[in-house]
Scaffold this motif. Structure first.
Motif, short mmCIF file in Angstrom:
data_model
loop_
_atom_site.label_atom_id
_atom_site.label_comp_id
_atom_site.label_asym_id
_atom_site.label_seq_id
_atom_site.Cartn_x
_atom_site.Cartn_y
_atom_site.Cartn_z
N ALA A 131 35.00 82.14 92.06
CA ALA A 131 34.32 82.99 91.26
C ALA A 131 33.10 82.23 90.82
O ALA A 131 33.05 81.15 90.15
CB ALA A 131 34.99 83.32 89.89
N SER A 132 31.81 82.69 91.46
CA SER A 132 30.36 81.77 91.03
C SER A 132 29.49 82.87 91.26
O SER A 132 29.50 83.63 92.39
CB SER A 132 30.68 80.57 92.02
N SER A 133 28.34 82.50 90.52
CA SER A 133 27.14 83.14 90.90
C SER A 133 26.01 82.52 91.51
O SER A 133 25.02 82.96 91.64
CB SER A 133 26.61 83.71 89.40
N ARG A 134 26.45 81.13 91.86
CA ARG A 134 25.53 80.36 92.84
C ARG A 134 26.00 80.46 94.39
O ARG A 134 26.99 80.23 94.97
CB ARG A 134 25.94 79.09 92.43
N PRO A 135 24.80 81.04 94.90
CA PRO A 135 24.90 81.60 96.40
C PRO A 135 25.28 80.17 97.21
O PRO A 135 26.19 80.38 98.01
CB PRO A 135 23.72 81.96 96.86
N GLN A 136 25.03 79.17 96.77
CA GLN A 136 25.14 77.81 97.61
C GLN A 136 26.56 77.44 97.49
O GLN A 136 27.16 77.11 98.60
CB GLN A 136 24.21 76.81 97.14
N ALA A 137 27.24 77.48 96.17
CA ALA A 137 28.51 77.32 96.22
C ALA A 137 29.42 78.27 96.86
O ALA A 137 30.53 77.64 97.44
CB ALA A 137 28.66 77.46 94.73
N VAL A 138 29.19 79.37 97.03
CA VAL A 138 29.90 80.43 97.57
C VAL A 138 29.76 80.30 99.22
O VAL A 138 30.78 80.31 99.91
CB VAL A 138 29.54 81.76 97.28
N SER A 139 28.57 79.95 99.58
CA SER A 139 28.41 79.57 101.23
C SER A 139 29.04 78.30 101.56
O SER A 139 29.81 78.61 102.59
CB SER A 139 26.75 79.31 100.98
N GLU A 140 29.16 77.41 100.54
CA GLU A 140 30.05 75.98 101.02
C GLU A 140 31.55 76.18 100.96
O GLU A 140 31.92 75.64 101.92
CB GLU A 140 29.52 74.91 99.97
N TRP A 141 31.80 77.06 100.22
CA TRP A 141 33.15 77.64 100.15
C TRP A 141 33.60 78.39 101.26
O TRP A 141 34.68 78.14 101.91
CB TRP A 141 33.48 78.33 98.99
#
Lengths: 269, 186
Positions: A131-141
Motif C-alpha cells: 500500500a503506497s502512493s509512491r510510484p517508485q516504491a510500488v515499481s521497486e516492489w
C-alpha cells in the motif's frame, strides 16, 4: 346370369391377383358353380400360365451382369468414400468452432478477470500486497515479482492529474503473474491489471485507435473496462467513473504531452 | 430366411439390403424388359447400362431395400431412356398395334415345325406381339408388376394397362392356340 355379368369382367383381376380377399372368396364361390365362367377363367389362365411358365423369356448374357455389377460396385465404393465427407466436414466445423470459442474465451476472459479483481478490491476482499502512493516504491516492489519490466510514471503532486496510486499486489491469471495496481480518483477506485502473457489479448465491444494503439471498451454492471496492448504488455483498466468510452483515458492522461495519444479518441466521441 | 419380393436379395435376420444390392438384384428383370422393348440384344444391353448409369447418378432415389419401389423405378428410367431415344431417332421399329386381328397368324415356319408347345414357341409368340402389348405381357406376366406399378412406369391410367394387357393376351391366345398352349400348364 346376373352373377356372370358381374364376375366375367373380373376374371382378369383374379388371375392377376388384383382382387381383395373377400372379393376373391366371392369370385371363387361363383367359379365353383358357374361352368361358363370357369371355362373363361381356364382359357385366360392357360394363356397367362403359358407365358409365366416359359421362364425367363430372354437369356441374360453373363457379360451383361458382370458389367453392371462392376458399375454398381464402383458407385457403392464412391458412396462409401463420400459417406465420411459429411462427418469430416462436421468434425472440421466443430473443431473450428471450438478453436474460435477457445480463442474468444481466452481473449475475453482477461477483461472479466479484471472486473472480478476490481470488485474484490472495492469490497475489501482483496488486500494489497503493498500500500503506497509512491510510484517508485510500488515499481521497486513489483520489479522482482513480475516477469516483465515495469516503471510506473512519477506524476508530480498537484499537477493536472487527479488520480493517485493506492498500492499493488500480485495476481495469477492462467498460470502467469499479473500486476494489479490500485488507483483512486475523486474517492473512486480504479484498477489496472498488467500482463505480459502472449495468451492474453485486449478485447471489448467498441474499439478506438489512437497513438498507434487500439483501445477496447466494454461496460458491465456499471463498471467500465478498457483493454489495450502496448510494447508486449496487455493492460486492463476497470472503474466506475461516470465517463464514456475514450473519455476515461483522457481523464488520467490529460497532461501536456499525453494528449497526443488520445487526440483521436476525443474526436470519435 | 425371407425373400424380398423379386429384388433377388435374400434377407436373413434383420439384415437390410443396400440400395446397390437391390438395384443389382433387378438386373435380370431389367434386361428382360429392355429386350422386350429393343428386340436386339446389343441394343438392349446398351439401354440396360444407360439405365443403371442414370439410376446410380439420380439425386432422388427410392428408399433402399424397398424392392417394390426400386424395380418399377428402374423400369420407368429404362422406358424413358428408350422412349426418348426412339423419338430422337424418329423411327419406330414396331408400331403400337391395338387390334389383335392385325396379328400375323402363327403359321410361320418356326412355329409350324412342331405341334407341341415349347417354351421357345411361347417366347416367339410374345416376341411377335406388337410392342405396346408385349411390354404389358412382360411387365405383368413375366416380371409380376402390379397394375398400378405398370401404370406408373408407363405414366398412364390403370384402365389403359388393363385394356392393353387384355388385348395382348387375346393376341397371344390366338398365336398359341394352334400349339395347344394348355400343355404348358400340365
Amino acid at each position: 346370369m346376373t352373377d356372370c355379368r358381374e364376375f366375367r369382367p373380373r376374371i382378369v383381376l383374379y388371375v392377376d391377383r388384383e382382387m381383395t380377399g373377400p372379393e376373391a372368396l366371392r369370385f371363387e364361390a361363383h367359379l365353383m358353380e358357374c361352368a361358363s365362367c370357369r371355362h373363361a377363367y381356364d382359357d385366360l389362365r392357360g394363356v397367362v400360365d403359358a407365358v409365366r411358365g416359359s421362364g425367363p423369356l430372354y437369356e441374360v448374357p453373363d457379360q451383361s451382369y458382370s458389367t453392371v455389377r462392376k458399375m454398381v460396385a464402383d458407385w457403392d465404393r464412391r458412396q462409401k468414400r463420400w459417406r465420411w465427407m459429411p462427418l469430416a466436414v462436421a468434425a472440421a466445423v466443430l473443431l473450428a468452432s471450438g478453436a474460435i470459442l477457445w480463442i474468444s474465451a481466452t481473449r475475453s476472459g482477461y477483461e472479466k478477470f479484471a472486473v472480478r479483481a476490481h470488485r474484490n478490491f472495492t469490497r475489501g476482499a482483496f488486500p494489497l500486497d503493498i500500500a503506497s502512493s509512491r510510484p517508485q516504491a510500488v515499481s521497486e516492489w513489483l520489479e522482482p515479482r513480475v516477469p516483465f519490466h515495469l516503471t510506473l510514471p512519477n506524476y508530480p503532486e498537484g499537477g493536472p492529474k487527479r488520480y493517485a496510486l493506492a498500492g499493488a499486489r500480485l495476481m495469477q491469471y492462467r498460470g502467469e503473474d499479473v500486476a494489479y495496481l490500485a488507483y483512486e480518483m475523486d474517492g473512486k477506485p480504479i484498477s489496472l491489471l498488467i500482463s505480459s502473457s502472449s495468451r492474453v489479448a485486449p478485447s471489448g465491444g467498441e474499439n478506438y485507435q489512437a497513438g498507434g494503439l487500439t483501445f477496447y471498451f466494454s461496460s458491465e454492471q456499471g463498471l467500465r473496462t478498457i483493454t489495450w496492448k502496448d510494447k508486449g504488455l496487455t493492460y486492463a483498466q476497470v472503474s466506475d467513473l461516470d465517463v464514456k468510452g475514450a473519455e476515461s483515458c483522457a481523464i488520467c492522461h490529460g497532461a501536456e504531452g499525453e494528449h497526443r495519444k488520445f487526440e483521436g479518441l476525443g474526436k470519435r466521441m | 430366411m425371407e425373400f424380398l419380393g423379386r429384388c433377388g436379395v435374400i434377407l436373413t435376420g434383420g439384415y437390410l439390403p443396400s440400395f446397390a444390392e437391390c438395384v443389382l438384384g433387378c438386373h435380370a428383370s431389367l434386361y428382360s424388359y429392355a429386350r422386350s422393348l429393343c428386340g436386339e440384344p446389343a441394343e438392349a444391353e446398351e439401354l440396360l447400362q444407360e439405365t443403371y448409369k442414370r439410376a446410380l447418378a439420380a439425386k432422388r432415389k427410392p428408399v433402399a431395400a424397398d424392392a417394390d419401389e426400386i424395380r418399377p423405378w428402374l423400369f420407368t428410367i429404362l422406358r424413358n431412356i428408350w422412349h426418348n431415344e426412339r423419338r430422337r431417332r424418329s423411327r419406330s421399329h414396331e408400331t403400337y398395334l391395338e387390334d389383335p386381328r392385325e396379328i400375323a397368324s402363327p403359321d410361320c415356319a418356326e412355329l409350324a415345325m412342331s405341334r407341341k408347345l415349347l417354351v421357345s414357341e411361347v417366347r416367339a409368340a410374345v416376341d411377335s406381339l406388337p410392342l405396346a402389348w408385349r411390354e404389358m405381357i412382360v411387365m405383368r406376366d413375366i416380371e409380376d408388376l402390379s397394375y398400378s406399378q405398370i401404370a406408373a412406369v408407363l405414366n398412364c391410367p390403370i384402365g389403359t394397362v388393363m385394356s392393353r394387357l387384355a388385348r395382348g393376351r387375346a393376341a397371344l391366345r390366338l398365336l398359341l392356340m394352334p400349339h395347344g398352349y394348355r400343355k404348358v400348364r400340365e
